[in-house]
Design a protein around this motif. Structure first.
Motif, short mmCIF file in Angstrom:
data_model
loop_
_atom_site.label_atom_id
_atom_site.label_comp_id
_atom_site.label_asym_id
_atom_site.label_seq_id
_atom_site.Cartn_x
_atom_site.Cartn_y
_atom_site.Cartn_z
N LYS A 183 0.51 -1.09 0.18
CA LYS A 183 0.11 -0.07 0.30
C LYS A 183 0.94 1.64 0.43
O LYS A 183 1.37 1.09 1.05
CB LYS A 183 -0.88 -0.11 1.20
N THR A 184 0.71 2.51 -0.78
CA THR A 184 1.41 3.47 -1.65
C THR A 184 0.76 4.36 -1.73
O THR A 184 -0.74 4.67 -2.25
CB THR A 184 2.46 2.63 -2.64
N PHE A 185 1.37 5.70 -1.16
CA PHE A 185 0.65 6.55 -1.64
C PHE A 185 0.79 7.32 -3.48
O PHE A 185 2.01 7.15 -2.97
CB PHE A 185 0.28 7.81 -0.49
N GLY A 186 0.25 7.91 -4.17
CA GLY A 186 0.79 8.63 -5.14
C GLY A 186 0.63 7.29 -6.51
O GLY A 186 0.40 6.15 -6.46
N PHE A 187 1.13 7.95 -7.44
CA PHE A 187 0.73 7.46 -8.88
C PHE A 187 1.88 7.23 -9.46
O PHE A 187 3.11 5.80 -9.41
CB PHE A 187 -0.23 7.87 -9.67
N GLY A 188 2.58 7.65 -10.56
CA GLY A 188 3.72 7.86 -10.87
C GLY A 188 4.89 8.87 -10.16
O GLY A 188 4.73 10.39 -9.56
N VAL A 189 6.42 8.47 -11.16
CA VAL A 189 7.25 9.37 -10.41
C VAL A 189 8.12 9.45 -11.54
O VAL A 189 8.65 8.08 -12.88
CB VAL A 189 7.73 8.51 -9.15
N GLY A 190 8.27 10.55 -12.06
CA GLY A 190 9.32 11.18 -13.28
C GLY A 190 10.51 11.11 -12.50
O GLY A 190 11.18 11.03 -11.70
N LEU A 191 11.96 10.21 -14.08
CA LEU A 191 12.94 10.35 -13.60
C LEU A 191 13.52 11.18 -14.87
O LEU A 191 13.78 10.32 -15.65
CB LEU A 191 13.90 9.55 -13.25
N ALA A 192 14.31 12.46 -14.71
CA ALA A 192 15.08 12.52 -16.10
C ALA A 192 15.92 12.46 -15.90
O ALA A 192 16.70 11.62 -15.04
CB ALA A 192 15.01 14.41 -15.76
N SER A 193 16.70 12.64 -16.91
CA SER A 193 18.32 11.79 -17.84
C SER A 193 18.84 12.40 -16.92
O SER A 193 19.69 11.79 -16.54
CB SER A 193 18.66 13.23 -19.79
N ARG A 194 19.34 13.68 -16.85
CA ARG A 194 20.32 13.78 -15.12
C ARG A 194 20.01 13.17 -13.95
O ARG A 194 21.65 12.41 -13.23
CB ARG A 194 20.68 15.66 -15.05
N THR A 195 19.27 12.72 -13.65
CA THR A 195 18.86 11.62 -12.32
C THR A 195 18.63 10.39 -12.62
O THR A 195 19.89 9.52 -11.96
CB THR A 195 17.10 12.11 -12.20
N GLN A 196 18.53 10.49 -14.11
CA GLN A 196 19.42 8.74 -14.31
C GLN A 196 20.76 7.98 -14.10
O GLN A 196 21.33 7.65 -13.77
CB GLN A 196 18.26 8.65 -15.72
N ARG A 197 21.09 9.87 -14.79
CA ARG A 197 22.78 9.55 -14.99
C ARG A 197 23.63 9.44 -13.45
O ARG A 197 24.29 8.49 -13.14
CB ARG A 197 23.18 10.80 -15.27
N ASN A 198 23.06 10.65 -12.42
CA ASN A 198 23.83 9.76 -11.14
C ASN A 198 23.11 8.66 -10.13
O ASN A 198 23.99 8.04 -9.77
CB ASN A 198 22.49 11.21 -10.46
N LEU A 199 22.62 7.92 -10.55
CA LEU A 199 21.53 6.94 -10.36
C LEU A 199 23.07 5.86 -10.85
O LEU A 199 23.27 4.68 -9.96
CB LEU A 199 20.27 6.53 -10.53
N ARG A 200 23.03 6.19 -12.42
CA ARG A 200 23.37 4.84 -12.65
C ARG A 200 25.08 4.90 -12.67
O ARG A 200 25.58 4.19 -11.61
CB ARG A 200 23.95 4.70 -14.43
N LEU A 201 25.90 6.00 -12.03
CA LEU A 201 26.67 6.55 -11.64
C LEU A 201 27.33 5.82 -9.99
O LEU A 201 28.24 4.71 -9.15
CB LEU A 201 27.53 7.64 -11.02
N ALA A 202 25.98 5.75 -9.03
CA ALA A 202 25.89 5.24 -7.25
C ALA A 202 25.74 3.65 -7.93
O ALA A 202 25.99 3.00 -6.92
CB ALA A 202 24.43 6.11 -6.83
N ASP A 203 24.94 3.03 -8.43
CA ASP A 203 24.32 2.12 -8.14
C ASP A 203 23.65 1.68 -9.57
O ASP A 203 22.93 1.54 -9.58
CB ASP A 203 23.60 1.76 -7.48
N GLU A 204 24.43 1.25 -10.53
CA GLU A 204 24.02 0.70 -12.45
C GLU A 204 22.95 -0.21 -11.81
O GLU A 204 22.23 -0.52 -12.75
CB GLU A 204 24.90 0.11 -12.72
N GLU A 205 23.04 -1.37 -10.97
CA GLU A 205 22.44 -2.34 -11.19
C GLU A 205 20.95 -2.15 -10.73
O GLU A 205 20.03 -2.56 -11.25
CB GLU A 205 22.55 -4.00 -9.67
N SER A 206 21.09 -0.96 -9.34
CA SER A 206 19.24 -0.66 -8.95
C SER A 206 18.41 0.45 -10.45
O SER A 206 17.58 -0.02 -10.35
CB SER A 206 19.02 -0.56 -7.99
#
Length: 510
Positions: A41-64
């Protein structure tokens, strides 16, 4: 630095991501996430991920990130006003259902060795841990409990908004207004799955009251849906919804709360994400900020010799970036609050105004990335055919060179002649207020009549952007000629303001 126990309060994206990163960096530590809700059970619908955020997440933890991208839904963006629509192709815009994102992050946190404890609410005083990460959201109990040490401040926006969704995928993200007998409502909507879309709908307080939503808001208990509003908006946005229904999830009208804290950490407790700060949804989600906080926190804890040094380094790294985004977000929020005032613009020009609204994107950069939208928008501003708009590199000077006819006067270009400053009928106005503040409203209503207002003030970037935003408010309220002093180094910013009809003329200083 050796950490034996780490407690994370809050099982949202920021808390789960921080727990995984910290466990990977400190494999010998016992890392536990305490979440008062339950996994399904969670509140909310969709979450957006912009390209810069994706790049930051990839550098930190590519697997997830790979798992997130695999479960996400790509889309383009568009704006529609009446029968006119423009599209922006963007191959890196992704959205994912919040529940899906949480499931992915829960799986990866557990795979790293994090213990997830659901249905448990814990206070800081109940925990015996080396480090406590408070990722407990916008209504953070930790921030409230330790308010004297964190020094939180909250500012409410003027407009109202609600989150809802629908059970079909829009062909692309869309910004679109609908004018009803009560006033204007604006939807920010985007697909986040093959059969789901998020709808965020906002309006001004007068429209909200005329539609009776002050009553429905008051009568809707917390945790339930404001069904009268959903029914009304489903009919109002029937064309965009293509006959589909609006779905609520604890959906109720809200005012956006911008939260700032004087300090983000005290002793062994550190705030993360919405618990520490918020930024208006129109520039990106709180999820982005929380996950990027987690990256910085993990990096600081790994590098420092003591916890005090680590938490100070985390705050020193993240605070400037977050405060910069909050400044941009405030401008964006004000722009959307006044969006109905701009509906007379051609939609392509309106998109130019949207992209340059917060000073983050210059008009030449937008012309380079999206010429199919920017060129007709600039042609509408200049009153010329699209073929007469030059290449992106020349757009700034081309805008400044456009002639202007106003109030019986002819100006050969958009740089104000110095003689106009001292001319009869020109009123100099020094701007030292934020454009969306009560003080700005008082300034505008108290202005004596004039043929032209010449705005002056400090020469830094933020003050210049404030001046241009106040100029738009004065211009629309009075119909007078608007001139603004702009430091010469901000020529591209001035060009964007002119093309967006924030001011009529500029005078370069310095």
């Amino acid at each position: 630095m050796k950490l034996d126990t780490i407690a994370v309060l809050g099982g949202g994206p920021g808390g789960l991501y921080a727990a995984r990163l910290l466990k990977r960096s400190h494999p010998g530590a016992e890392v536990t996430v305490y979440e008062q809700g339950v996994p399904d059970k969670t509140f909310g619908f969709g979450v957006g991920l912009a390209s810069r955020t994706q790049r930051n997440l990839r550098l930190a933890d590519e697997e997830s990130l790979d798992s997130i991208v695999a479960a996400a839904h790509g889309h383009e963006m568009s704006m529609r006003v009446g029968d006119s629509e423009v599209r922006l192709a963007h191959g890196e815009l992704l959205a994912i259902g919040r529940a899906t994102l949480l499931a992915v992050l829960q799986k990866h946190a557990e795979a790293a060795g994090v213990e997830l404890r659901f249905g448990e609410r814990r206070a800081v005083a109940e925990l015996d841990a080396d480090l406590v990460v408070a990722a407990d959201g916008i209504s953070s109990a930790t921030r409230t409990e330790l308010a004297g040490e964190f020094g939180p401040e909250t500012a409410e926006g003027e407009g109202l908004y609600l989150w809802c969704g629908t059970d079909f995928a829009l062909p692309r993200a869309i910004f679109t207004p609908v004018v009803t007998k009560h006033g204007t409502f604006v939807a920010h909507a985007y697909p986040y799955a093959a059969d789901r879309s998020t709808f965020l709908i906002e309006t001004d307080e007068k429209t909200w009251r005329r539609a009776g939503f002050d009553v429905s808001t008051h009568e809707t208990p917390n945790g339930e849906n404001d069904q009268p509003s959903l029914d009304y908006l489903q009919e109002a946005f029937a064309e965009t919804l293509q006959g589909n229904r609006l779905i609520g999830n604890r959906t109720k009208w809200l005012r956006f709360r911008t939260i700032r804290c004087r300090h983000w950490h005290t002793r062994n407790v550190v705030l993360l994400g919405d618990a520490a700060h918020t930024a208006h949804y129109s520039i990106g989600s709180g999820t982005k900020l929380a996950m990027e906080d987690a990256i910085a926190l993990d990096r600081a804890v790994l590098a420092a010799g003591t916890l005090d040094d680590a938490l100070a380094a985390y705050e020193a790294e993240r605070r400037p970036a977050v405060e910069h985004l909050q400044d941009i977000a405030e401008r964006s929020m004000a722009w959307w609050d006044s969006f109905p005032d701009r509906l007379s613009m051609p939609v392509e020009q309106l998109m130019v105004a949207y992209m340059t609204r917060a000073g983050k994107v210059t008009v030449d950069r937008f012309a380079e990335s999206a010429p199919q939208v920017a060129v007709p928008g600039l042609a509408a501003f200049g009153g010329v055919e699209a073929g007469e708009v030059p290449s992106p590199a020349a757009v700034t000077e081309w805008i400044l060179d456009r002639p202007l006819a106003s109030g019986g006067h002819q100006f050969p270009c958009r740089t104000a002649p110095e003689a106009l400053r001292a001319a009869a009928g020109t009123l100099p106005v020094e701007i030292s207020v934020r454009p969306w503040s009560p003080e700005a409203a008082e300034l505008i209503t108290g202005l004596p009549p004039a043929a032209a207002y010449w705005l002056t003030g400090p020469g830094d970037r933020e003050a210049t952007l404030d001046r241009l935003d106040v100029g738009e408010r004065i211009r629309r309220a009075t119909g007078a000629l608007l001139v603004a002093d702009v430091p010469a180094e901000f020529r591209a910013v001035a060009a964007g303001a002119l093309a967006s009809e924030r001011v009529d003329l500029v005078a370069f200083t310095g």
